[in-house]
Motif scaffolding. Structure first.
Motif, short mmCIF file in Angstrom:
data_model
loop_
_atom_site.label_atom_id
_atom_site.label_comp_id
_atom_site.label_asym_id
_atom_site.label_seq_id
_atom_site.Cartn_x
_atom_site.Cartn_y
_atom_site.Cartn_z
N HIS A 114 0.86 -1.18 0.00
CA HIS A 114 0.00 0.00 0.00
C HIS A 114 0.89 1.23 0.00
CE1 HIS A 114 -3.86 -2.14 1.63
NE2 HIS A 114 -3.56 -2.46 0.38
N SER A 133 1.05 -2.09 -6.49
CA SER A 133 -0.04 -3.05 -6.77
C SER A 133 0.28 -3.88 -8.00
CB SER A 133 -1.34 -2.30 -7.05
OG SER A 133 -1.68 -1.47 -5.98
N GLN A 184 2.90 -9.31 -7.49
CA GLN A 184 3.13 -8.52 -6.28
C GLN A 184 3.99 -9.30 -5.27
OE1 GLN A 184 -0.23 -7.64 -3.53
NE2 GLN A 184 0.26 -5.49 -3.95
N LYS A 217 -12.87 1.96 -7.49
CA LYS A 217 -12.73 1.62 -8.92
C LYS A 217 -13.95 0.85 -9.41
CE LYS A 217 -7.83 0.93 -9.80
NZ LYS A 217 -6.80 -0.10 -9.83
C1 UD1 Z 1 -4.88 -6.06 0.79
C2 UD1 Z 1 -4.77 -7.45 1.45
C3 UD1 Z 1 -5.99 -7.69 2.33
C4 UD1 Z 1 -6.19 -6.57 3.32
C5 UD1 Z 1 -6.26 -5.25 2.55
C6 UD1 Z 1 -6.46 -4.07 3.45
C7 UD1 Z 1 -3.65 -9.19 0.13
C8 UD1 Z 1 -3.86 -10.40 -0.68
N1 UD1 Z 1 -4.75 -8.50 0.44
O1 UD1 Z 1 -6.01 -6.08 -0.06
O2 UD1 Z 1 -5.80 -8.90 3.04
O3 UD1 Z 1 -7.39 -6.78 4.02
O4 UD1 Z 1 -5.05 -5.10 1.82
O5 UD1 Z 1 -6.66 -2.90 2.72
O6 UD1 Z 1 -2.53 -8.90 0.51
N2 UD1 Z 1 -4.63 0.50 -4.29
C9 UD1 Z 1 -4.44 1.86 -4.38
N3 UD1 Z 1 -3.60 2.44 -3.47
C10 UD1 Z 1 -2.93 1.75 -2.51
C11 UD1 Z 1 -3.11 0.36 -2.44
C12 UD1 Z 1 -3.97 -0.25 -3.34
O7 UD1 Z 1 -5.02 2.53 -5.21
O8 UD1 Z 1 -2.19 2.35 -1.72
C13 UD1 Z 1 -5.57 -0.14 -5.24
C14 UD1 Z 1 -4.89 -0.70 -6.46
O9 UD1 Z 1 -5.73 -0.50 -7.53
C15 UD1 Z 1 -4.80 -2.17 -6.17
C16 UD1 Z 1 -6.03 -2.40 -5.32
O10 UD1 Z 1 -6.22 -1.20 -4.59
O11 UD1 Z 1 -4.76 -2.92 -7.32
C17 UD1 Z 1 -5.89 -3.56 -4.38
O12 UD1 Z 1 -4.71 -3.44 -3.56
P1 UD1 Z 1 -3.98 -4.78 -3.01
O13 UD1 Z 1 -2.88 -4.41 -2.10
O14 UD1 Z 1 -3.67 -5.68 -4.15
O15 UD1 Z 1 -5.11 -5.51 -2.22
P2 UD1 Z 1 -6.19 -4.99 -1.19
O16 UD1 Z 1 -7.51 -5.19 -1.81
O17 UD1 Z 1 -5.85 -3.63 -0.65
#
Ligand code: UD1
Length: 367
Positions: free
Chosen positions: A39, A65, A71, A242
């Protein structure tokens, strides 16, 4: 003893903060905070460091991401380079996100002793990436720090030697206990124009809920109906934001003006909002625990949970995703007919201290 503490995603930050703080009482323990960058938005990362008084990360891997495999692989590649050069004596991972899994693989392959905080939780649902992360991490970890009584039987069933299991309690509750009074000074409730026990607070981000248009639509329509009783505040995760755009669901909010989508909320403000809510409506793992501690009713919008103690002892109810059932449970909670619950054992604000003491025993070679 140089201890690499790995954090990558929002729910990790409140778990590492109390552990790092507790280590400060042990002059021979040297925590190094590694932020993987899973994140990266300020609202998902930086503001949590500020609110939790976490030091800036010592190392930032900046992975961002991507797909599950990419990842995880990016964290592995970057972290392996760092571990080879920095040579930590111990790697400590928390929770169940992709960064947790990646760091566990790197540490165990480089034969660095590995500890997992929040070990032994199981949803028995491999459709959730987090369940696979938990299974692999616990298989690889040398030391398993558990947060509740549910965990040990799960680990025992998988053949983990009980000597490696340490029941330390819940580090996320440490952060809550530490920051609750400070959070109560926040005016976020008033600023958002709601009143104590006068609103429902929502978080939704699980792919199974928000990536499926029909499921997501059904959940939002249930929230729309509940917002006719009391306002609904919905801080929206970037993934969820999104999907609302992609699926064209903005119209639902227009027809329910009390269903209010807001930006993600920082830690102290979210804590205050939880503390004052009439009801939490969520698919998060951590919020099931935090509401149990706070004694606030919690509807979990999932078909299973890796945290059953929040149901058997706490204020959580697993309701699933059927809109009719969600509205029925929501009405029950909003009318005050909800179980009371109690706080599970060792959710007392001292879990970080227990972990630091055990790590210091490892250093001395007494454990
Ligand atoms: C992740 C964790 C989940 C946790 C959650 C808390 C995994 C598999 N999942 O899910 O267990 O409950 O974090 O939030 O590790 N994005 C942004 N900005 C950011 C981060 C993410 O825009 O700072 C967007 C991106 O489009 C990205 C999507 O959110 O593709 C998902 O982010 P990702 O870290 O893949 O999974 P989470 O759904 O956040």
């Amino acid at each position: 003893m140089k201890i690499a503490c790995i954090a990558g995603a929002r729910p990790n930050f409140m778990k590492v903060a109390p552990i790092i703080e507790a280590m400060r009482s042990y002059p021979e323990l040297h925590p190094v905070l590694v932020h993987t960058g899973q994140h990266y938005d300020d609202a998902m990362s930086k503001v949590f460091f500020e609110d939790l008084a976490l030091p800036d990360p010592d190392i930032y891997l900046g992975v961002g991401s991507d797909t599950q495999a990419r990842q995880t692989a990016k964290v592995m590649v970057e972290l392996e380079t760092w571990v080879l050069q920095a040579k930590p004596d111990y790697v400590l991972v928390v929770g169940d996100v992709n960064s947790t899994l990646a760091a566990s693989l790197v540490a165990s392959k480089l034969r660095v002793r590995l500890g997992h905080v929040e070990a032994g939780l199981r949803s028995f649902d491999r459709d959730m990436p987090e369940e696979i992360n938990r299974l692999v991490t616990d298989t690889l970890a040398d030391d398993l720090f558990t947060s509740c009584a549910d965990a040990e039987p799960n680990l025992a069933r998988e053949g983990v030697d009980p000597k490696r299991i340490h029941f330390v309690g819940n580090v996320m509750i440490d952060s809550l206990v530490r920051h609750r009074a400070k959070a109560s000074a926040s005016d976020v409730v008033e600023r958002l124009g709601v009143s104590a026990r006068g609103y429902t607070l929502v978080t939704l981000h699980r792919p199974s809920n928000v990536d499926e248009p029909e499921v997501f639509k059904g959940i939002l329509s249930a929230l729309g109906q509940l917002s006719d009783i009391k306002p609904v505040l919905f801080p929206v995760h970037p993934r969820t934001r999104k999907r609302i755009g992609e699926f064209g669901l903005e119209g639902l909010m227009t027809s329910h003006p009390n269903l209010r989508l807001i930006e993600p909320v920082r830690y102290l403000e979210f804590l205050r909002l939880m503390d004052q809510a009439a009801l939490l409506f969520t698919d998060s793992g951590g919020i099931q625990e935090e509401t149990t501690f706070l004694g606030v009713p919690c509807i979990t919008v999932r078909h299973n949970t890796e945290r059953p103690i929040t149901i058997t002892e706490g204020t959580n109810e697993l309701v699933g995703t059927d809109p009719g059932r969600l509205v029925e449970a929501g009405k029950r909670a909003l009318s005050g007919s909800w179980k009371k619950g109690k706080i599970p054992a060792l959710w007392d604000g001292k879990s970080g201290q227990r972990i630091a003491a055990i790590l210091d025993d490892f250093r001395k070679g007494t454990a």
